[in-house]
Design a protein around this motif. Structure first.
Motif, PDB file in Angstrom:
ATOM      1  N   THR A 146       1.327  -0.876  -0.216  1.00  0.00           N
ATOM      2  CA  THR A 146       0.024  -0.070  -0.067  1.00  0.00           C
ATOM      3  C   THR A 146       1.303   1.178   0.200  1.00  0.00           C
ATOM      4  O   THR A 146       0.851   2.585  -0.769  1.00  0.00           O
ATOM      5  CB  THR A 146      -0.844   0.247   1.310  1.00  0.00           C
ATOM      6  OG1 THR A 146      -1.887  -1.464   0.913  1.00  0.00           O
ATOM      7  CG2 THR A 146      -1.936   0.684   0.861  1.00  0.00           C
ATOM      8  N   SER A 190       0.794   3.834  -2.905  1.00  0.00           N
ATOM      9  CA  SER A 190       0.610   6.045  -2.582  1.00  0.00           C
ATOM     10  C   SER A 190       1.306   6.392  -3.727  1.00  0.00           C
ATOM     11  O   SER A 190       1.116   7.020  -3.266  1.00  0.00           O
ATOM     12  CB  SER A 190       1.063   5.620  -1.420  1.00  0.00           C
ATOM     13  OG  SER A 190       1.608   5.834  -0.453  1.00  0.00           O
ATOM     14  N   SER A 191       2.668   6.064  -4.297  1.00  0.00           N
ATOM     15  CA  SER A 191       2.843   6.358  -4.925  1.00  0.00           C
ATOM     16  C   SER A 191       2.938   7.008  -6.394  1.00  0.00           C
ATOM     17  O   SER A 191       3.404   7.712  -7.298  1.00  0.00           O
ATOM     18  CB  SER A 191       4.334   5.801  -5.541  1.00  0.00           C
ATOM     19  OG  SER A 191       4.561   5.243  -6.044  1.00  0.00           O
ATOM     20  N   SER A 194      -2.690  13.780   0.284  1.00  0.00           N
ATOM     21  CA  SER A 194      -3.030  12.270   0.185  1.00  0.00           C
ATOM     22  C   SER A 194      -1.840  10.587   0.769  1.00  0.00           C
ATOM     23  O   SER A 194      -2.512   9.679   1.429  1.00  0.00           O
ATOM     24  CB  SER A 194      -3.198  12.196  -1.236  1.00  0.00           C
ATOM     25  OG  SER A 194      -3.748  10.759  -1.904  1.00  0.00           O
ATOM     26  N   ILE A 195      -0.669  11.252   0.276  1.00  0.00           N
ATOM     27  CA  ILE A 195       0.040  10.002   0.480  1.00  0.00           C
ATOM     28  C   ILE A 195       0.508  10.234   2.229  1.00  0.00           C
ATOM     29  O   ILE A 195       0.333   8.964   3.295  1.00  0.00           O
ATOM     30  CB  ILE A 195       1.689  10.719   0.279  1.00  0.00           C
ATOM     31  CG1 ILE A 195       1.958  10.563  -1.241  1.00  0.00           C
ATOM     32  CG2 ILE A 195       2.878   9.832   0.601  1.00  0.00           C
ATOM     33  CD1 ILE A 195       3.201  10.644  -1.752  1.00  0.00           C
ATOM     34  N   VAL A 247      -2.600   7.904   3.200  1.00  0.00           N
ATOM     35  CA  VAL A 247      -1.942   6.589   3.177  1.00  0.00           C
ATOM     36  C   VAL A 247      -1.204   6.476   4.440  1.00  0.00           C
ATOM     37  O   VAL A 247      -0.911   5.541   4.858  1.00  0.00           O
ATOM     38  CB  VAL A 247      -1.567   6.441   2.254  1.00  0.00           C
ATOM     39  CG1 VAL A 247      -0.519   5.684   2.558  1.00  0.00           C
ATOM     40  CG2 VAL A 247      -2.367   6.535   0.783  1.00  0.00           C
ATOM     41  N   ASN A 276      -5.378   6.144  -3.934  1.00  0.00           N
ATOM     42  CA  ASN A 276      -5.256   5.881  -2.103  1.00  0.00           C
ATOM     43  C   ASN A 276      -6.373   6.110  -1.241  1.00  0.00           C
ATOM     44  O   ASN A 276      -5.557   6.165  -0.064  1.00  0.00           O
ATOM     45  CB  ASN A 276      -4.337   7.039  -2.482  1.00  0.00           C
ATOM     46  CG  ASN A 276      -2.692   7.446  -2.572  1.00  0.00           C
ATOM     47  OD1 ASN A 276      -2.171   6.688  -3.084  1.00  0.00           O
ATOM     48  ND2 ASN A 276      -2.347   8.804  -2.215  1.00  0.00           N
ATOM     49  N   ILE A 322      -6.731  12.273   3.305  1.00  0.00           N
ATOM     50  CA  ILE A 322      -6.923  11.774   1.340  1.00  0.00           C
ATOM     51  C   ILE A 322      -8.427  12.435   0.328  1.00  0.00           C
ATOM     52  O   ILE A 322      -7.681  13.016  -0.423  1.00  0.00           O
ATOM     53  CB  ILE A 322      -7.139  10.465   1.386  1.00  0.00           C
ATOM     54  CG1 ILE A 322      -5.914   9.534   2.232  1.00  0.00           C
ATOM     55  CG2 ILE A 322      -7.444   9.494   0.026  1.00  0.00           C
ATOM     56  CD1 ILE A 322      -6.503   7.560   2.057  1.00  0.00           C
TER      57      ILE A 322
END
Length: 201
Positions: A2, A6-7, A35-36, A39, A164, A193
């Motif tokens: 995951t 997320s990249s 967003s990252i 995650v 994500n 996110i």
């Protein structure tokens, strides 16, 4: 997996800039960071110090390559420069190009396993038939088609941010199907996110 996945927004932005001449805006960069961050909140369960406990293995490299290839595939779906122009809408051809080699490869491994006598015998019945039908129709066809429609309407860059949401859905489904109740960090992750998606759009 995951964390590497997320990249996706970074790959989408990079491929868009390098290959398709798309300008990367400050809002998209901020959205990517948010967003990252969401995650990471899910992965660490809201405890940042757990980032130090993450260990990477060679399989992570495969996942990184897969994420980059998926980002490029998404750009191909939305490529308006395609000649003829209808090529970008031919999602079935793209899917078939993946399914045929994948089925052949999986078939070889299944035959080898069967020949070695290592797998347990298959329990044929309605539960197995229902599972196979779901996999064949849901993730294998519908998910690809819906993704393609989303990419063509929103563009690859914004669509990449929605990927994500996967760890959040996984966490929520764990609560629904495995009895693992969601925690406060899931709410925070959702806010980050979705905030990243909102800012970038």
């Amino acid at each position: 997996v995951t964390l590497v996945g997320s990249s996706m927004p970074a790959f989408m932005l990079t491929i868009g800039a390098l290959i398709y001449g798309q300008r990367v805006s400050a809002r998209q960069l901020v959205g990517g960071v948010l967003s990252i961050g969401g995650v990471l909140v899910v992965l660490t369960q809201g405890h940042p110090e757990r980032i130090a406990e993450l260990r990477f293995v060679p399989g992570d490299l495969f996942m990184l390559v897969a994420t980059g290839v998926w980002a490029w595939y998404s750009w191909l779906l939305a490529d308006t420069r395609a000649d003829p122009p209808g090529l970008r809408a031919d999602w079935a051809a793209y899917l078939l190009a993946q399914v045929l080699p994948g089925a052949a490869w999986a078939g070889l491994f299944a035959a080898a396993e069967h020949g070695l006598g290592s797998p347990p015998p298959i329990q044929w019945g309605w539960p197995l038939a229902a599972a196979l039908a779901f996999i064949a129709v849901g993730p294998a066809v519908l998910a690809y088609r819906i993704w393609g429609l989303g990419v063509q309407r929103l563009g690859p860059t914004l669509s990449g941010f929605f990927g994500n949401l996967t760890p959040l859905f996984a966490a929520l489904m764990s609560g629904l199907f495995l009895g693992e109740a969601p925690g406060w960090h899931h709410g925070l992750a959702f806010a980050l996110i979705v905030g990243g998606i909102a800012v970038s759009s």
